[in-house]
Structure formats: structure tokens, C-alpha cells
Design a protein around this motif. Structure first.
Motif, PDB file in Angstrom:
ATOM      1  N   LYS A   1       5.781   1.953   8.298  1.00 53.21           N
ATOM      2  CA  LYS A   1       4.854   2.313   9.373  1.00 53.21           C
ATOM      3  C   LYS A   1       4.423   1.089  10.173  1.00 53.21           C
ATOM      4  CE  LYS A   1       3.114   6.420   6.974  1.00 53.21           C
ATOM      5  NZ  LYS A   1       1.934   7.117   6.406  1.00 53.21           N
ATOM      6  N   GLY A   2       4.537  -0.101   9.566  1.00 52.25           N
ATOM      7  CA  GLY A   2       4.159  -1.316  10.276  1.00 52.25           C
ATOM      8  C   GLY A   2       5.196  -1.808  11.250  1.00 52.25           C
ATOM      9  N   ARG A   3       6.387  -1.194  11.246  1.00 48.75           N
ATOM     10  CA  ARG A   3       7.483  -1.505  12.166  1.00 48.75           C
ATOM     11  C   ARG A   3       8.142  -2.849  11.913  1.00 48.75           C
ATOM     12  NH1 ARG A   3       9.672   2.693  14.316  1.00 48.75           N
ATOM     13  NH2 ARG A   3      10.381   1.558  16.175  1.00 48.75           N
ATOM     14  N   ASN A   4       7.405  -3.840  11.453  1.00 48.59           N
ATOM     15  CA  ASN A   4       8.030  -5.140  11.194  1.00 48.59           C
ATOM     16  C   ASN A   4       7.882  -5.576   9.736  1.00 48.59           C
ATOM     17  OD1 ASN A   4       5.245  -5.609  11.438  1.00 48.59           O
ATOM     18  ND2 ASN A   4       5.560  -7.743  12.060  1.00 48.59           N
ATOM     19  N   GLU A   5       7.536  -4.629   8.852  1.00 50.78           N
ATOM     20  CA  GLU A   5       7.378  -4.910   7.422  1.00 50.78           C
ATOM     21  C   GLU A   5       8.543  -4.256   6.679  1.00 50.78           C
ATOM     22  OE1 GLU A   5       3.574  -4.910   4.466  1.00 50.78           O
ATOM     23  OE2 GLU A   5       4.083  -2.991   5.358  1.00 50.78           O
ATOM     24  N   PHE A   6       9.207  -5.012   5.782  1.00 50.16           N
ATOM     25  CA  PHE A   6      10.475  -4.524   5.261  1.00 50.16           C
ATOM     26  C   PHE A   6      10.580  -4.501   3.740  1.00 50.16           C
ATOM     27  CE2 PHE A   6      11.482  -5.556   9.630  1.00 50.16           C
ATOM     28  CZ  PHE A   6      12.351  -4.531   9.990  1.00 50.16           C
ATOM     29  N   TRP A   7       9.476  -4.664   3.009  1.00 52.76           N
ATOM     30  CA  TRP A   7       9.613  -4.682   1.558  1.00 52.76           C
ATOM     31  C   TRP A   7      10.093  -3.349   1.005  1.00 52.76           C
ATOM     32  CZ3 TRP A   7       6.890  -1.762  -2.069  1.00 52.76           C
ATOM     33  CH2 TRP A   7       5.749  -1.090  -1.622  1.00 52.76           C
ATOM     34  N   VAL A   8       9.686  -2.240   1.623  1.00 51.38           N
ATOM     35  CA  VAL A   8      10.087  -0.928   1.095  1.00 51.38           C
ATOM     36  C   VAL A   8      11.561  -0.624   1.380  1.00 51.38           C
ATOM     37  CG1 VAL A   8       9.622   1.532   1.087  1.00 51.38           C
ATOM     38  CG2 VAL A   8       7.724  -0.067   1.227  1.00 51.38           C
ATOM     39  N   PRO A   9      12.065  -0.765   2.625  1.00 53.12           N
ATOM     40  CA  PRO A   9      13.496  -0.526   2.845  1.00 53.12           C
ATOM     41  C   PRO A   9      14.398  -1.431   1.998  1.00 53.12           C
ATOM     42  CG  PRO A   9      12.333  -0.620   4.938  1.00 53.12           C
ATOM     43  CD  PRO A   9      11.364  -1.058   3.885  1.00 53.12           C
TER      44      PRO A   9
ATOM     45  N   SER B   1       0.840  -1.195   0.000  1.00 56.06           N
ATOM     46  CA  SER B   1       0.000   0.000   0.000  1.00 56.06           C
ATOM     47  C   SER B   1       0.874   1.243   0.000  1.00 56.06           C
ATOM     48  CB  SER B   1      -0.910   0.011   1.236  1.00 56.06           C
ATOM     49  OG  SER B   1      -1.470   1.289   1.452  1.00 56.06           O
ATOM     50  N   ARG B   2       0.325   2.345  -0.547  1.00 55.59           N
ATOM     51  CA  ARG B   2       1.043   3.618  -0.533  1.00 55.59           C
ATOM     52  C   ARG B   2       1.181   4.176   0.875  1.00 55.59           C
ATOM     53  NH1 ARG B   2      -4.155   4.295  -2.141  1.00 55.59           N
ATOM     54  NH2 ARG B   2      -5.402   6.087  -1.447  1.00 55.59           N
ATOM     55  N   PHE B   3       0.440   3.620   1.824  1.00 58.46           N
ATOM     56  CA  PHE B   3       0.511   4.089   3.207  1.00 58.46           C
ATOM     57  C   PHE B   3       1.448   3.244   4.060  1.00 58.46           C
ATOM     58  CE2 PHE B   3      -3.900   5.194   1.816  1.00 58.46           C
ATOM     59  CZ  PHE B   3      -3.706   6.569   1.750  1.00 58.46           C
ATOM     60  N   ASP B   4       2.207   2.343   3.436  1.00 58.04           N
ATOM     61  CA  ASP B   4       3.081   1.444   4.184  1.00 58.04           C
ATOM     62  C   ASP B   4       4.338   2.132   4.704  1.00 58.04           C
ATOM     63  OD1 ASP B   4       1.393  -0.675   3.828  1.00 58.04           O
ATOM     64  OD2 ASP B   4       2.574  -1.658   2.265  1.00 58.04           O
ATOM     65  N   PHE B   5       4.676   3.302   4.172  1.00 64.09           N
ATOM     66  CA  PHE B   5       6.008   3.850   4.442  1.00 64.09           C
ATOM     67  C   PHE B   5       5.996   5.372   4.507  1.00 64.09           C
ATOM     68  CE2 PHE B   5       5.299   3.170  -0.063  1.00 64.09           C
ATOM     69  CZ  PHE B   5       5.686   4.363  -0.640  1.00 64.09           C
ATOM     70  N   GLY B   6       7.105   5.910   4.973  1.00 65.25           N
ATOM     71  CA  GLY B   6       7.316   7.353   4.997  1.00 65.25           C
ATOM     72  C   GLY B   6       8.773   7.647   4.700  1.00 65.25           C
ATOM     73  N   GLN B   7       9.043   8.830   4.178  1.00 62.87           N
ATOM     74  CA  GLN B   7      10.399   9.200   3.783  1.00 62.87           C
ATOM     75  C   GLN B   7      11.288   9.377   5.003  1.00 62.87           C
ATOM     76  OE1 GLN B   7      10.557  12.582   1.163  1.00 62.87           O
ATOM     77  NE2 GLN B   7      12.776  12.810   1.355  1.00 62.87           N
ATOM     78  N   GLY B   8      12.532   8.950   4.852  1.00 57.38           N
ATOM     79  CA  GLY B   8      13.500   9.072   5.940  1.00 57.38           C
ATOM     80  C   GLY B   8      14.540  10.143   5.672  1.00 57.38           C
ATOM     81  N   GLY B   9      15.807   9.825   5.981  1.00 57.95           N
ATOM     82  CA  GLY B   9      16.870  10.821   5.941  1.00 57.95           C
ATOM     83  C   GLY B   9      17.535  11.005   4.600  1.00 57.95           C
ATOM     84  N   ILE B  10      17.081  10.324   3.565  1.00 61.65           N
ATOM     85  CA  ILE B  10      17.619  10.496   2.213  1.00 61.65           C
ATOM     86  C   ILE B  10      16.627  11.335   1.414  1.00 61.65           C
ATOM     87  CG2 ILE B  10      18.522   9.319   0.176  1.00 61.65           C
ATOM     88  CD1 ILE B  10      20.029   8.593   2.675  1.00 61.65           C
ATOM     89  N   SER B  11      17.136  12.289   0.634  1.00 61.95           N
ATOM     90  CA  SER B  11      16.251  13.153  -0.167  1.00 61.95           C
ATOM     91  C   SER B  11      15.823  12.423  -1.438  1.00 61.95           C
ATOM     92  CB  SER B  11      16.960  14.464  -0.505  1.00 61.95           C
ATOM     93  OG  SER B  11      17.139  15.253   0.639  1.00 61.95           O
ATOM     94  N   ASN B  12      15.067  11.344  -1.259  1.00 57.04           N
ATOM     95  CA  ASN B  12      14.624  10.565  -2.415  1.00 57.04           C
ATOM     96  C   ASN B  12      13.102  10.564  -2.518  1.00 57.04           C
ATOM     97  OD1 ASN B  12      14.011   8.924  -0.257  1.00 57.04           O
ATOM     98  ND2 ASN B  12      15.099   7.123  -0.999  1.00 57.04           N
TER      99      ASN B  12
END
Length: 506
Positions: free
Chosen positions: A177-185, A100-111
């Protein structure tokens, strides 16, 4: 046989099913075979460490926002080890309950450019599973994962280990955002490997990532120009068609005061920032039709506070059905009116598997041909038409067959010229590129065309402007017949590799 997809009315004459580099058989990036590597490490009872992209400072790169002390305190952790440090007793998962598009949020990289494209990718299940193989998990685990990207004419399979950069027991870059889901990182790490490092993902335009997620057709529009020239109707139709075709749509705000710093404006929008367009809709408000665009900030928060924002009273003036579209969570997604969209955003980019979204003709078919070429000094880098060496540029002769039902002005030829990066992504210098198209009169001999030919025959598409970007795309209306396409740089003796993609409607 050519690849034919009835849903997209698209025939690819180059990437035939099963051939290396096709979607069904991607090339192995760095010659790393995911299946063989995983089986080997499973048999040995060891966890994979990617020697070609190891967990160290070279893979991280020189991130502008980190000082030397902070860089020295970056710790590379596998997901299970990170969760232990966070006192999280859950098991790590690859993808939970669908992407989902709500699975993640941007971190410390300007990407944000990459993550905006990724948000758009989640709307197309077929493309999503092509880029992110969903049969991966932390069961039968060997510390190895893989992802697929379209790179300059071919799909490639990129293998990574699952060491992720962390600081203070938190992911340094994109977070789940799920804390234990890692497909995006993990996907982000695979794309960083293509770019050269995490730091090489700093700054960019979503169009590049959209292209690498689809291998399809990409178009860009300058919103202020479209609006000032009174083309809002055409823009709305294009946005509507693009969403119906499950296109990836992203947009970006302009820098503020010449700075690319992500400052927040008084209206809640972030300057020099990429967003994804997640929907368009027309509602009736007080007897008038209002066109709305829904957008998502990859930060996972920080929303527009102008007309039609989540808390706007204007939602009270629409029908109960339309009120259901109102967004009530602070998740970075919001609506805004089309006019405000054009006034506050500089560009919008659209990318789809085929060109149908450009004119809405969903019944037509397109043929696609992909050519790889090079400009080489003293051999095939002849510069533009003013150069005496122009005839030495690569030449591609094509046939265009016009449908009998074609109306005057209908677009039936699309050309994409993409130059390949010469070094790491952030250090790539793009040359000014363009292409010239000339119709070939009947009876012209086969083979290369010499300089007098280009002076004696008028150009269908003159190279009157050049771009310093990765890709130049143009949609044209031409008569049936034979044409020659000459991709070239502005000046002679510029060495570079390129991919020319030609789409013809019939």
C-alpha cells in the motif's frame, strides 16, 4: 547447553544455539550464502540474478487465473525499475516505519492463507525479525535479499533476487500500500521459492505458513463443532490465552456450494477464504457482556456487515472507552461477536513458539525433542497396528516426568507428526498418517519392541483415525513413565519422510 527462553519457559533439546539449522544459524537453502553472494556482486558492481529461481515463466508457474496471452505479458522488474514505469520519483525502501498488517493487500495469486499468516506474524516483533532480517535495504544494493523460514525441524535462509512479476506496470501478486515499500513482495517471492513457484502458492491453509514462520506448536479447531457442543467458553479462553502469548491466529470460511471460488456472501464475508484474528475483547452492552473477535481480510478491504461491523449502531451502546475500539476505516479489519464468528467460519488455527497457550499455564516449562525419520518400503513402512509389519515402523522411546502439582486431566504431552512434501507443494500427495503411543512397563529391555509387545500392552493413544494433511497434532494427559511413540501410515509400503516433535511438560 539447551536453548532456554525464560519468556516462553521453553527448552529445545535439539536446536542448540549456534548449531546449523537453529534460529541463530539457519541452514543455507540451495547452499546459497547470502553474505558471500552479496559481497561478490558488490565487488563486481553487478546485480544478482538467482539462477535457481530465475525471472521467467518456470518461476511464475501455471497460474489458473492467467491465460496464455496474459502469461506472455508478465514482465519481471526490479523495484526501482517498476517505480520508474509508474512515474514514481521516490526511492524504493525495504521496510518503512516498521512492519504492519496494513502494509499490503492480496494480489492475483490465491495465497490468502499465506498473507493471513503474515498479518499475524507482524504482531510478534521477535518472530518478525527472525523471518524478515530488518537490516536489509536498497542502500549498498546488489539486487539480493534473504528471508528465513522453519522447514521440517530446521531454520533455513532463502536467498532471492529482487525481480518481481508485474503486469501493466503493477505487481502481479501481493501489493504494498505504500507503493515504494517492498518487504512483503520480496518475502512472498522467497516463500514461493520454497513452494516451487508462485503458482504453487495457490490455495492452502494458514496453519502451514504459521508453522513455517514459528517452528512452534500449532492447533486447529472446528468452530461449528466447538459451538454445537457448547464449548464456547473453552474456545474463548483459548483465544484469549493465544492472543496474550502473541500466538499467530487465523481462520477460514467454508467453500460455498462445493466451489473454492472466492464469492462474497450477503453478510460481506468471502467464501473459501482465510482471515487473520488480530484481537479479542469483551465489552459491556446494555448490561450484558459481549465477546468480540477482531478479524482482518488480507484483501485489504471487503468487510463483515453484520452485528458489530464498523458502522453498527451497537457501538453506541458501549462505554466511551470501548467505543475507541470501533474501526472506522475500510481496511479489511472488523469486529464480530463470538457466536457469529463460530457460525460463519469453519476453522480457526493457532500457532505459538511453545504449548503454553493451550492451557494457560505460563509458569510451567516444556522440553522439546525433534526427530527426523522415514517410512521406507520393505524396511520401515509397516502400516497401522493391524499389519504384521507394524513393528518395523520407526519407534521412539521417551520419558515423561510428571510435576507433583499436576491435576488429573492436565495435558503434559504434545506430539506433532509432520510429513515432508515429496515434490512441489501443489503436487504433493499426503499419505494418511497417524501415531500410536504405548506405555512401557518397568523392566522392559532396551531396544526395539516387537509385535507381541503391542498386543500385550494397551495403547495410551490408539491410531483410530488418520489425516491426509501435512501435520497431525495431539495434546495428551499421561502418567509419568516411559513411552514408545510409533508414527505410521495407514497401509504398509508407503514411502515418505517425516518429522516427529515431542513436547513434554515438567
Amino acid at each position: 547447553m539447551p536453548v532456554f527462553n525464560e519468556n516462553t519457559a521453553f527448552i529445545n533439546l535439539c536446536c542448540q544455539e549456534g548449531s546449523e539449522g537453529s534460529a541463530f544459524n539457519p541452514a543455507k537453502y540451495n547452499n546459497q550464502d547470502y553474505t558471500q553472494l552479496k559481497n561478490y556482486y558488490m565487488e563486481k558492481g553487478r546485480l544478482f540474478v538467482d539462477s535457481s529461481f530465475p525471472p521467467n515463466s518456470c518461476t511464475l508457474g501455471d497460474i489458473p487465473y492467467l491465460n496464455n496471452w496474459e502469461e506472455d505479458n508478465v514482465v519481471w522488474l526490479r523495484p526501482a525499475d517498476l517505480m520508474k514505469r509508474q512515474n514514481n520519483s521516490d526511492e524504493p525502501t525495504f521496510c518503512m516505519d516498521g512492519a504492519s498488517r496494513f502494509d499490503f493487500g492480496q494480489g492475483g495469486i490465491s495465497n490468502c492463507w499465506f498473507l493471513a499468516a503474515l498479518s499475524s506474524l507482524t504482531f510478534s516483533r521477535d518472530l518478525m525479525v527472525q523471518v524478515v532480517p530488518m537490516n536489509q535495504s536498497f542502500v549498498d544494493y546488489a539486487g539480493i535479499f534473504h528471508f528465513r523460514f522453519w522447514r521440517f525441524g530446521k531454520w533455513v535462509d532463502v536467498v532471492i533476487d529482487d525481480f518481481l512479476p508485474t503486469m501493466n506496470n503493477e505487481l502481479l501478486s501481493v501489493f504494498s500500500k505504500g507503493r515504494n515499500e517492498f518487504w512483503v513482495p520480496l518475502l512472498e517471492k522467497a516463500y514461493a521459492k520454497l513452494c516451487g513457484s508462485y503458482a504453487d502458492m495457490n490455495f492452502g491453509i494458514p496453519l502451514d505458513a504459521c508453522k513455517d514462520f514459528t517452528g512452534g506448536v500449532s492447533m486447529s479447531y472446528q468452530l461449528k463443532q466447538v459451538h454445537s457442543e457448547g464449548h464456547d467458553e473453552e474456545l474463548w479462553l483459548t483465544l484469549t490465552r493465544a492472543t496474550q502469548c502473541l500466538s499467530m491466529i487465523c481462520c477460514g470460511t467454508a467453500p460455498k456450494g462445493g466451489s473454492y471460488e472466492n464469492t462474497v456472501s450477503h453478510n460481506g464475508l468471502v467464501a473459501a477464504h482465510a482471515y487473520s484474528v488480530t484481537a479479542v475483547s469483551e465489552v459491556e452492552c446494555l448490561g450484558s457482556k459481549v465477546r468480540l473477535v477482531r478479524l482482518l481480510n488480507p484483501w485489504g478491504g471487503q468487510e463483515w456487515n453484520g452485528k458489530w461491523n464498523d458502522k453498527s449502531d451497537m457501538w453506541n451502546s458501549v462505554s466511551p472507552d470501548d467505543q475507541q475500539k470501533r474501526l472506522k476505516q475500510d481496511d479489511g479489519e472488523f469486529w464480530m461477536e463470538l457466536e457469529d464468528f463460530c457460525d460463519n467460519f469453519a476453522m480457526v488455527w493457532m500457532s505459538c513458539e511453545n504449548p503454553n497457550f493451550t492451557d494457560g499455564d505460563l509458569t510451567c516449562q516444556w522440553k522439546c525433542m525433534i526427530y527426523e525419520g522415514s517410512w521406507m518400503s520393505g524396511k520401515s513402512a509397516g502400516g497401522d497396528k493391524s499389519e504384521v509389519l507394524f513393528e518395523t515402523n520407526p519407534q521412539y522411546r521417551i520419558q515423561v516426568a510428571t510435576n507433583e502439582e499436576k491435576q488429573p486431566g492436565d495435558k503434559n504431552l504434545m506430539v506433532s507428526l509432520m510429513q515432508k512434501p515429496q515434490v512441489k507443494r501443489s503436487r504433493t500427495r499426503f499419505y494418511p498418517i497417524s501415531f500410536t503411543i504405548v506405555k512401557i512397563p518397568p523392566g522392559t529391555p532396551e531396544g526395539r519392541l516387537e509385535l507381541p509387545f503391542f498386543y500385550m500392552n494397551s495403547c495410551v493413544r490408539e491410531s483410530d483415525y488418520f489425516i491426509y494433511e501435512r501435520e497431525l497434532v495431539e495434546l495428551l494427559s499421561v502418567e509419568s513413565g516411559e513411552y514408545v511413540i510409533i508414527p505410521h501410515t495407514r497401509n504398509a509400503y508407503m514411502d515418505a519422510d517425516f518429522v516427529l516433535t515431542v513436547y513434554t511438560k515438567y
